[in-house]
Design a protein around this motif. Sequence first.
Motif, PDB file in Angstrom:
ATOM      1  N   UNK A 111       0.940  -1.099  -0.054  1.00 59.23           N
ATOM      2  CA  UNK A 111       0.030   0.050  -0.068  1.00 59.23           C
ATOM      3  C   UNK A 111       0.911   1.368  -0.100  1.00 59.23           C
ATOM      4  N   UNK A 112       1.731   1.387  -1.071  1.00 61.03           N
ATOM      5  CA  UNK A 112       2.119   2.504  -0.814  1.00 61.03           C
ATOM      6  C   UNK A 112       1.524   4.051  -1.040  1.00 61.03           C
ATOM      7  N   UNK A 113       2.399   5.079  -0.706  1.00 64.02           N
ATOM      8  CA  UNK A 113       1.618   6.206  -1.146  1.00 64.02           C
ATOM      9  C   UNK A 113       2.449   7.368  -2.174  1.00 64.02           C
ATOM     10  N   UNK A 137       7.885   7.877  -5.495  1.00 63.85           N
ATOM     11  CA  UNK A 137       8.530   9.577  -5.876  1.00 63.85           C
ATOM     12  C   UNK A 137       9.483   9.668  -5.229  1.00 63.85           C
ATOM     13  N   UNK A 138      10.125   8.821  -4.130  1.00 62.38           N
ATOM     14  CA  UNK A 138      11.314   8.971  -3.904  1.00 62.38           C
ATOM     15  C   UNK A 138      12.580   8.108  -4.486  1.00 62.38           C
ATOM     16  N   UNK A 153      10.757  13.040 -16.067  1.00 63.80           N
ATOM     17  CA  UNK A 153      10.885  12.570 -15.157  1.00 63.80           C
ATOM     18  C   UNK A 153      11.637  11.585 -15.105  1.00 63.80           C
ATOM     19  N   UNK A 154      12.484  11.347 -14.250  1.00 65.16           N
ATOM     20  CA  UNK A 154      13.383  10.374 -13.386  1.00 65.16           C
ATOM     21  C   UNK A 154      13.019   9.665 -12.329  1.00 65.16           C
ATOM     22  N   UNK A 155      14.317   8.573 -12.652  1.00 67.00           N
ATOM     23  CA  UNK A 155      13.501   7.558 -11.762  1.00 67.00           C
ATOM     24  C   UNK A 155      12.734   6.114 -12.206  1.00 67.00           C
ATOM     25  N   UNK A 156      13.340   5.299 -11.077  1.00 69.84           N
ATOM     26  CA  UNK A 156      12.918   3.662 -11.177  1.00 69.84           C
ATOM     27  C   UNK A 156      11.132   3.988 -11.318  1.00 69.84           C
ATOM     28  N   UNK A 157      10.838   4.988 -10.520  1.00 72.35           N
ATOM     29  CA  UNK A 157       9.266   4.906 -10.552  1.00 72.35           C
ATOM     30  C   UNK A 157       8.573   5.060 -12.317  1.00 72.35           C
ATOM     31  N   UNK A 158       9.892   5.292 -13.353  1.00 71.32           N
ATOM     32  CA  UNK A 158       9.715   6.091 -14.505  1.00 71.32           C
ATOM     33  C   UNK A 158       9.647   4.500 -15.259  1.00 71.32           C
ATOM     34  N   UNK A 191      12.716   4.888  -3.397  1.00 71.70           N
ATOM     35  CA  UNK A 191      12.735   3.660  -2.809  1.00 71.70           C
ATOM     36  C   UNK A 191      11.903   2.924  -2.159  1.00 71.70           C
ATOM     37  N   UNK A 192      11.138   2.818  -2.848  1.00 75.21           N
ATOM     38  CA  UNK A 192       9.923   1.871  -2.648  1.00 75.21           C
ATOM     39  C   UNK A 192       9.724   0.602  -3.767  1.00 75.21           C
ATOM     40  N   UNK A 193      10.709   0.605  -4.774  1.00 74.94           N
ATOM     41  CA  UNK A 193      10.149  -0.167  -5.810  1.00 74.94           C
ATOM     42  C   UNK A 193       9.748   0.105  -6.456  1.00 74.94           C
ATOM     43  N   UNK A 194       8.226   0.574  -6.210  1.00 72.80           N
ATOM     44  CA  UNK A 194       7.668   0.734  -7.339  1.00 72.80           C
ATOM     45  C   UNK A 194       7.774   1.599  -8.405  1.00 72.80           C
ATOM     46  N   UNK A 195       6.577   0.899  -9.810  1.00 66.90           N
ATOM     47  CA  UNK A 195       6.716   1.819 -11.138  1.00 66.90           C
ATOM     48  C   UNK A 195       5.402   2.701 -10.951  1.00 66.90           C
ATOM     49  N   UNK A 196       4.946   3.698 -11.306  1.00 63.77           N
ATOM     50  CA  UNK A 196       3.685   4.047 -11.900  1.00 63.77           C
ATOM     51  C   UNK A 196       3.238   3.150 -13.297  1.00 63.77           C
ATOM     52  N   UNK A 197       2.125   3.425 -12.772  1.00 60.02           N
ATOM     53  CA  UNK A 197       1.559   1.700 -13.913  1.00 60.02           C
ATOM     54  C   UNK A 197       0.552   2.116 -13.912  1.00 60.02           C
TER      55      UNK A 197
END
Length: 182
Positions: free
Chosen positions: A42-44, A49-50, A92-97, A52-58
């Motif tokens: 349940x990430x916010x 955006x940091x 937009x830079x970062x693993x979430x992208x 650090x959660x390893x999630x991608x915006x999807x």
Amino acid sequence: MKDNLQIATFAGGCFWCTETVFMRLEGVEKVISGYTGGHIKNPAYREVCTGRTGHAEAVQIFYDESKIDYKELLEIFFATHDPTTLNRQGNDIGTQYRSEIFYHDDMQKDSALSFVEFLEREQIFSNPIVTKVTPFDVFYNAEDYHQNYYNQNNEQSYCQFVINPKLKKFKTTFSNKLKNEL
């Protein structure tokens, strides 16, 4: 929503951009923006955006296979983002992208891998494709204000300068696949 819908899960940079494109396709019944591929529950948005959660915006795409098939979704996915840039789409830079396909079954896995192989073999992109093909695990819906973002906020500068050009190109390239009402 219909019971017989299939689900595709794609990460192609900012979910506002990806959602905007796919919700306009004939045969797509619903698109949900959210997070997947990470290691916390349940990430916010502020956490994702940091990076650090390893999630991608999807996005999760609920589609009617009798009107549009998975291979067509793949074609549109690769045509509407840059699959050759690692952990970034434009500014937009970062693993979430990152660019990633989260497959739900063997058919989706095989189709995604075959499509990437085809794109590479035909040298459709001038740089190597970095899109990952990963088994789907869990999807967390993004906060309500992220859903249907472009349609509710299209006057904002991000929508004007980032999404509008992408949407214009998409509508031109895939005009035969668009819903009539949008």
